[in-house]
Design an enzyme around this catalytic site. Structure first.
Site, PDB file in Angstrom:
ATOM      1  N   ASP A 296       0.874  -1.166   0.000  1.00 39.19           N
ATOM      2  CA  ASP A 296       0.000   0.000   0.000  1.00 39.19           C
ATOM      3  C   ASP A 296       0.916   1.222   0.000  1.00 39.19           C
ATOM      4  O   ASP A 296       2.092   1.152   0.391  1.00 39.19           O
ATOM      5  CB  ASP A 296      -0.916  -0.012   1.232  1.00 39.19           C
ATOM      6  CG  ASP A 296      -2.171   0.815   1.008  1.00 39.19           C
ATOM      7  OD1 ASP A 296      -2.197   1.628   0.072  1.00 39.19           O
ATOM      8  OD2 ASP A 296      -3.127   0.656   1.778  1.00 39.19           O
ATOM      9  N   CYS A 297       0.377   2.352  -0.452  1.00 43.76           N
ATOM     10  CA  CYS A 297       1.249   3.473  -0.777  1.00 43.76           C
ATOM     11  C   CYS A 297       1.976   4.023   0.444  1.00 43.76           C
ATOM     12  O   CYS A 297       1.352   4.450   1.416  1.00 43.76           O
ATOM     13  CB  CYS A 297       0.455   4.541  -1.508  1.00 43.76           C
ATOM     14  SG  CYS A 297      -0.107   3.909  -3.099  1.00 43.76           S
TER      15      CYS A 297
END
Length: 780
Positions: A296-297
């Site tokens: 995830d970012c």
């Protein structure tokens, strides 16, 4: 997938859009974007093995990796992958989103020019309420058509970080709207179906690459001072195996997804993006992911900077890659991986292993095959985005996902002859962009509830409140007056993204602000029947409306997408017959009294006063149960045929500790599962006067009423069946014994309880006895 006709209706925006298409403003010129690599006009690369499409993909990837320097490899580890000009490789943005339509949330997709918008389907929680695999796959096919068209036109990538298949565990979760609901089998079947639609069925080749996220036990954004960047989810082996991992396992093994995304949170003290047990051993080792794992970012940066899991950034980079992470959404691996190799924390072979997974997916997408227009999907262009068939599917998806919660009288459907004037009231009554929920793009056009109802009747519109927050009652007067002068009143209430969204968990389950007061006062003043329509991702405690005899009907529409208003009106006036079922339990506000969002336990604890979560484990009062949904006709189930005894063959000698509960449960790994299944033949009869599409839900309760396992019942099968009025359909349902009648013990071991399993199909109950094969009975 059932279809219900409705009067044709396209918004002015949509008509304008298609006029431009006809005039050629958005005409596809045939000139596609620059190829990612392997331009046949580039003499320096066209003869290299990695550009040779006749070679096996694995050989091509190995050849390419062998030509890269360490720095070039590191530049390919991040979502904004760097160019390698000497090999003809241009930069690539991995991050695009397609949760319920091509979205511009990720930087990989740009709207404008030839692509001003894309078809925006209902939010996932609404689509899930259809319980319709074929619909989910059809939506995936449309979304990937539009994604490929935009890629060919240089406006999008081919790697989409969707769907979100986390379990909607807590009703307050702001991102619950993105998920298929609270049941793991429902979520898993949604995942596999949508992914198949997105990725296509062209063997090893991919139409687009989907991604199931966020692995795992991720379902808290920001609650009571705890955020997702710091949260350590304490999860039992039992709950992990039985609930949280199920949709991901089904997504990988049955959907053949090309990617899995690890989450921000820790699970039992280890960041998911740094946990080799989760990534390398489970996702890739046990489930055999054929693809890449992405963070995830900024997750890698988060577990270094926020969670302080490692002492140095180089250790964080090394831990992530060695755990099985292949791609970083964010710059972290690009900044620190080379130094990690120099310090001996990581080998260059580890980096090459990560690239093997990402580059293989790009090869499967055709991104090293030269000109996109010469490929399988090269014909797709601007004319294939927002086309009428796609928009009709968005309307049909909304119709199928709307749930009829209450219908006294019955008062619904309304009649255009008797209800010629309708008061349309509420903060969501003229909703447009709000109807598509989060992770959405720019829709082709919108049909608001007000516009939709206006197709059937004259409308008197008063909002009553400007926003869902409904901070005051200053506009109540005109709303009450409208209700007094109309033949029927439709209140369109609920939530919006200011109340539930990513980073924003709810604090309660009641309608916000003065909404409840507005509903009750309008219902008291209304001259005709009052219908409450709710838009929300999460459940609402509307006990007051359920019990108010003046509120004749209640619909839940979730966030119904670009055609939401048309679909709501079609249901209200009976052009479409509702068939949706709630994919989540609707709890009373009191349910939250002893329920910290941080408590991940699914099972109740009497000593702690902890109620348990979801319909499988919680048995307290509810507003509406999981699977609830009414229709305008009357369906009767009868069981035509079903086995009453099933023999479960067991492998020969087994060690001690292979059973528990008085030797009455067999390990799934000890059973000869194969295609061992139970076939149910169910007659579904429509005894009403309207055609209907019925959602057949099959639940199972294990022996002893689930007392040993604390599972009250669990969804094991569902089918969508269209049944014309006064007719009958026979439906065959196959229940795989090992996958669906098994339960999980406290050690996280999946077992098949022997004895009487109770199957529930509507109001029909059937008992089937599972018995261990005499040849292989296990002895402890």
């Amino acid at each position: 997938m059932a279809s219900t006709s409705s009067p044709p209706f396209i918004t002015i925006i949509t008509i304008f859009f298609f006029l431009l298409l006809l005039l050629g403003v958005f005409r596809h010129t045939g000139e596609a974007r620059d190829p990612f690599a392997c331009d046949p006009k580039d003499g320096t690369t066209k003869s290299l093995p990695f550009c040779n499409v006749s070679l096996p993909i694995q050989e091509r990837v190995k050849d390419l990796i062998g030509r890269l320097t360490l720095q070039e490899k590191v530049n390919l580890l991040v979502n904004t992958a760097g160019a390698v000009p000497r090999l003809g490789i241009k930069g690539y943005e991995w991050w695009s989103e397609a949760l319920h339509g091509v979205s511009n949330v990720g930087p990989g997709t740009k709207f404008g020019g030839q692509f001003p918008g894309a078809t925006s389907f209902p939010q996932v929680i609404t689509t899930a309420a259809s319980f319709n695999d074929s619909l989910w796959e059809a939506i995936g096919r449309v979304v990937s058509d539009e994604a490929r068209a935009m890629y060919n036109g240089g406006a999008a990538g081919l790697t989409y970080w969707s769907p979100n298949v986390n379990i909607f565990r807590d009703p307050r979760w702001g991102r619950g709207q993105e998920t298929p609901g609270e049941d793991p089998v429902l979520a898993g079947r949604y995942a596999a179906s949508y992914v198949r639609g997105l990725q296509g069925t062209d063997g090893d080749r991919l139409k687009v690459a989907a991604c199931c996220k966020h692995f795992t036990a991720y379902d808290l954004d920001n609650w009571n001072g705890v955020d997702r960047f710091h949260f350590n989810a304490q999860v039992s082996k039992q709950d992990k195996e039985e609930t949280f991992d199920v949709p991901f396992r089904m997504c990988v093994k049955e959907g053949k997804v090309a990617s899995v995304m690890c989450s921000y949170n820790q699970v039992n003290g280890v960041p998911t993006c740094a946990d080799p047990n989760l990534l390398k051993r489970t996702v890739r080792g046990q489930w055999h992911l054929d693809g890449y794992i992405v963070s995830d970012c900024d997750s890698v940066g988060v577990f270094y900077s926020n969670q302080h899991y490692t002492s140095t950034p180089e250790e964080a980079a090394a831990d992530a890659i060695k755990a099985g992470l292949d791609l970083d959404c964010g710059p972290f691996l690009g900044l620190h991986t080379q130094d990690a190799v120099k310090k001996g924390l990581l080998s260059e072979a580890d980096v090459s292993g990560a690239l093997m997974n990402t580059l293989t997916v790009q090869m499967r997408l055709g991104m090293f095959d030269g000109e996109p227009s010469a490929q399988n999907y090269g014909h797709l262009g601007p004319r294939d985005v927002c086309k009428p068939a796609h928009q009709e599917l968005a309307l049909e998806a909304a119709r199928q996902g709307i749930v009829l919660l209450k219908n006294n009288g019955p008062s619904l459907p309304l009649s255009p002859q008797r209800h010629r004037t309708v008061a349309v009231i509420g903060p969501n009554s003229d909703a447009t962009f709000m109807m598509i929920g989060n992770y959405a793009g720019i829709a082709c056009g919108y049909t608001s509830p007000l516009q939709g109802i206006g197709r059937y009747a004259k409308t008197i519109h008063q909002k009553g409140c400007d926003h869902a927050t409904c901070a005051d009652d200053k506009q109540f007067g005109p709303a009450l007056d409208a209700a007094r002068h109309a033949d029927a009143t439709v209140l369109v209430m609920g939530l919006d993204q200011s109340i539930e969204a990513e980073t924003r968990d709810r604090v309660g389950l009641l309608l916000p602000g003065h909404q409840q007061d507005l509903v009750s006062k309008v219902a008291a003043a209304s001259r005709g029947p009052t219908i409450l329509v709710l838009m929300s991702g999460g459940p609402l405690d509307i006990t007051f409306a359920k019990n108010d005899p003046r509120i004749a009907g209640i619909l839940w529409a979730g966030y119904p997408g670009q055609a939401g208003g048309a679909a709501i009106a079609d249901i209200l006036f009976g052009t479409a017959n509702p068939g949706g079922k709630l994919p989540v339990t609707w709890y009373p506000q009191e349910y939250l009294k002893n329920l910290p969002m941080t408590n991940m336990a699914m099972r109740p604890s009497r000593t702690a006063g902890y109620p348990g979560r979801t319909y499988r484990f919680y048995n307290g009062p509810v507003v509406f149960p999981f699977g609830h949904g009414l229709t305008y006709t009357h369906i009767v189930h009868t069981l035509a045929s079903a086995l009453t005894v099933v023999s479960v063959p067991v492998d020969g000698h087994r060690h001690a500790n292979s059973t528990n509960i008085s030797n009455k449960a067999i390990r799934v790994t000890h059973a000869r599962c194969g295609k061992l299944s139970i076939a149910l033949h169910v007659n579904v009869k429509n005894v009403g006067s309207r055609d209907g599409t019925h959602t057949l839900l099959v639940f199972s309760a294990p022996p002893d009423g689930g007392a040993h396992w604390a599972v009250q019942k669990q969804l094991v099968a569902f089918e969508k069946v269209h049944v014309p009025a006064k007719s009958q359909q026979r439906v065959q349902i196959n229940i795989h014994v090992c996958k669906l009648l098994s339960v999980v013990d406290r050690s996280g071991i999946r077992r098949i309880p022997m004895g009487e399993h109770s199957l529930h199909i509507g109001d029909v109950k059937h008992s089937v006895s599972l018995q261990a094969d005499a040849i292989g009975i296990i002895k402890s």
